[in-house]
Design a protein around this motif. Sequence first.
Motif: not given
Length: 88
Positions: A1-7, A73-85
């Motif tokens: 699974m891919v981990t998705v991170l949000l701010s 985005a392979p298994a065990d990767s992390t996708v971080a979604i970062v909003p504009p600042l």
Amino acid sequence: MVTVLLSAGWAHRGQKTFACHEGTVRDVIREFVESYPHYRRRLLDDDGEPLTYYNVYLDGDLVEATDRSRVAAPADSTVAIVPPLAGG
């Protein structure tokens, strides 16, 4: 699974970590929105394509908006979604 991170600023009800299947970064974003539709307006356009105004990182490396449909985005990767600042 891919981990998705949000701010924290975009976290709904405090949840910042999610799981999606592997695929292209574009596919991961689309699956994420399918599972959590309240993020749709922030992440996808009217045609269901990822918007380009936010940054996406794959395991800490920036993925340009033009590359999201081809970068895997392979298994065990992390996708971080970062909003504009904004600010000064």
